[in-house]
Each structure stands twice: as C-alpha cells, then as structure tokens.
Write a protein that holds these residues in place. Structure first.
Motif, PDB file in Angstrom:
ATOM      1  N   ASP A  90       0.926  -0.672  -0.107  1.00 52.48           N
ATOM      2  CA  ASP A  90       0.341  -0.269  -0.607  1.00 52.48           C
ATOM      3  C   ASP A  90       0.517   1.303  -0.086  1.00 52.48           C
ATOM      4  O   ASP A  90       0.599   2.288  -0.630  1.00 52.48           O
ATOM      5  N   THR A  94       1.019   3.340  -3.183  1.00 45.98           N
ATOM      6  CA  THR A  94       0.293   5.402  -3.155  1.00 45.98           C
ATOM      7  C   THR A  94       1.548   6.309  -3.047  1.00 45.98           C
ATOM      8  O   THR A  94       1.246   7.366  -3.217  1.00 45.98           O
ATOM      9  N   GLN A 145      -5.384  -5.460   7.279  1.00 46.20           N
ATOM     10  CA  GLN A 145      -5.579  -3.918   6.053  1.00 46.20           C
ATOM     11  C   GLN A 145      -5.606  -3.078   7.046  1.00 46.20           C
ATOM     12  O   GLN A 145      -5.880  -1.575   6.930  1.00 46.20           O
ATOM     13  N   GLU A 146      -6.327  -2.963   8.087  1.00 43.93           N
ATOM     14  CA  GLU A 146      -6.736  -2.032   9.206  1.00 43.93           C
ATOM     15  C   GLU A 146      -5.202  -1.396   9.545  1.00 43.93           C
ATOM     16  O   GLU A 146      -5.423   0.101   9.592  1.00 43.93           O
ATOM     17  N   SER A 148      -2.052  -1.539   7.265  1.00 40.89           N
ATOM     18  CA  SER A 148      -1.741  -0.739   6.654  1.00 40.89           C
ATOM     19  C   SER A 148      -2.470   0.734   6.141  1.00 40.89           C
ATOM     20  O   SER A 148      -1.987   1.458   6.274  1.00 40.89           O
ATOM     21  N   ASP A 149      -3.800   0.749   6.806  1.00 42.76           N
ATOM     22  CA  ASP A 149      -4.393   1.992   6.264  1.00 42.76           C
ATOM     23  C   ASP A 149      -4.226   2.988   7.754  1.00 42.76           C
ATOM     24  O   ASP A 149      -4.061   3.857   7.474  1.00 42.76           O
ATOM     25  N   LEU A 152      -0.197   4.131   6.716  1.00 40.32           N
ATOM     26  CA  LEU A 152      -0.780   5.572   5.881  1.00 40.32           C
ATOM     27  C   LEU A 152      -1.449   6.438   6.194  1.00 40.32           C
ATOM     28  O   LEU A 152      -0.684   7.610   5.394  1.00 40.32           O
ATOM     29  N   GLU A 153      -2.311   6.587   6.750  1.00 42.18           N
ATOM     30  CA  GLU A 153      -2.531   8.182   7.132  1.00 42.18           C
ATOM     31  C   GLU A 153      -1.412   8.794   8.117  1.00 42.18           C
ATOM     32  O   GLU A 153      -0.882   9.666   8.289  1.00 42.18           O
TER      33      GLU A 153
END
Length: 226
Positions: A90, A94, A145-146, A148-149, A152-153
C-alpha cells in the motif's frame, strides 16, 4: 544480453540488496532474529523479505516477488511473504516517490510505540522524516489491512512513523536512504527517551520546524545527513 537476461540480473541484484539490508539492520541493532521486514519496488512488482526466516538464513532466492494484489509471482516458491506485505504494497502503491520500505522492531522506537506516543519536535532533526513530528498509529493487529490503512494515514506528509505496540517504519526513494532514515529515527527516539528521564524536553514550535524544513529543502541538508 537480451532483455529477459538483463531483467533477471537486475532482479538478482535487488534480491541480494534486500539480504544485505536485513543484515545491516540486525548489525545496527534495529532488528534481531526474524523480526522486521523490508520491501522494495521492482518494475511493476514488489520484492519483500520472507516470513519467519532469521536474518542469517536469508538468501537472495528466499526473497518473495509479489504482484500488486499481494499474490506470489512464483506460486511454487516455498517461502511465504512477510505477514506485513500489505503495508509494503500500500505504501509503494500510493507514494510514487518511495522505492523502499523498512520496518524495524528497534528498541527505542518500539519503546516509544508501546507508549502510543508520537516523536515530537524535541530536536530539529525530527524534520528528517519530512514533517514537524513523527506520528504513532493507534494499535491494530500485525499484518492486517486495518494496520496498513493506519500506517498510510500516519505517513501522510512523512517518511517515517511508529506503530503502537509494534515498531517503526521508514521509507525513502532508495533502500539505502530508507535504512539510513530508520537508523536516524531510532537514534532520535533514544535521545528523546533519555531526555524524558531528566525532565520535560523543550519542543520546537511549528514555526521553528517550518524554518528547519525549508532549510532542509533549500540546502539538501537532510539528504546529506543520510
């Protein structure tokens, strides 16, 4: 040399660089055993370190080539990718400016992450990670995935972050730069924790850090420091 042979040779070099990077991180005390992981961009695919393999047992062949969906390119390869492949994928998907991602369980950054604390602007070199502080994510299960999200933030406008009760991530244009950034962030965390033992460190203001960031951009100082 035909194109396919040239591509294979280039991939071999990247695989070797991942092994060498893992050894450097262990020698620097940022990882040990099979902790931590590394990912790097390779053309239209991603190379990551395998899951559960001790650093001294890594080989170029054990590095895992992934597609952007997280699937192994070579389905017959026995090694599985690091469980953290999602945030490697990710981040690289991005943030086009990044070529490599380094994840460490380094002692000082991990101690700070276990407190759930950001690394504030107690020293101007915090700006080496691209902003006025280095953020810590909330806790999420490793490999999810939580997580990873959340990463990214936390990395928005930054090149490094902490993950609560987990460790640290450093990213940069090249693997060499990402390793150097990880080493710098770990050193800063150690200094910050030492300062906390004596008192409350002075925190530079947003305006003061903006001046530092501008000077880094104008002079290339942050890049030279790494």
């Amino acid at each position: 040399m035909d194109d396919k042979a040239g591509m294979n040779e280039a991939q071999d070099q990247v695989r070797l660089s991942l092994v060498e990077a893992a050894i450097r991180l262990e020698d620097a005390g940022l990882n040990r055993g099979s902790t931590g992981n590394i990912g790097t961009r390779f053309g239209d695919e991603i190379l990551v370190t395998p899951s559960g393999v001790a650093v001294r047992d890594l080989t170029p062949e054990s590095m895992v080539l992934l597609g952007w969906d997280g699937g192994k390119i070579d389905e017959d390869q026995p090694e599985q990718p690091t469980s953290e492949w999602r945030f490697h994928r990710d981040i690289l998907a991005t943030r086009a400016e990044f070529g490599a991602v380094v994840h460490c369980h380094a002692p000082h950054t991990t101690a700070l992450a276990c407190l759930g604390r950001d690394l504030p602007a107690f020293h101007y070199m915090v700006a080496v990670a691209g902003g006025i502080d280095i953020r810590c994510t909330p806790y999420a299960l490793f490999g999810s995935q939580e997580l990873s999200d959340l990463v990214l933030e936390a990395l928005e406008g930054r090149k490094a972050c902490l993950m609560a009760n987990h460790g640290m991530i450093a990213c940069d244009t090249t693997l060499e730069r990402a390793i150097a950034l990880a080493i710098e962030v770990e050193a800063l965390a150690g200094i910050y924790l030492a300062a906390l033992q004596v008192g409350t460190p002075n925190i530079l203001s947003a305006d003061e850090m903006a001046e530092v960031l501008a000077k880094f951009r104008d002079s290339g100082y942050g890049r030279q420091a790494r």
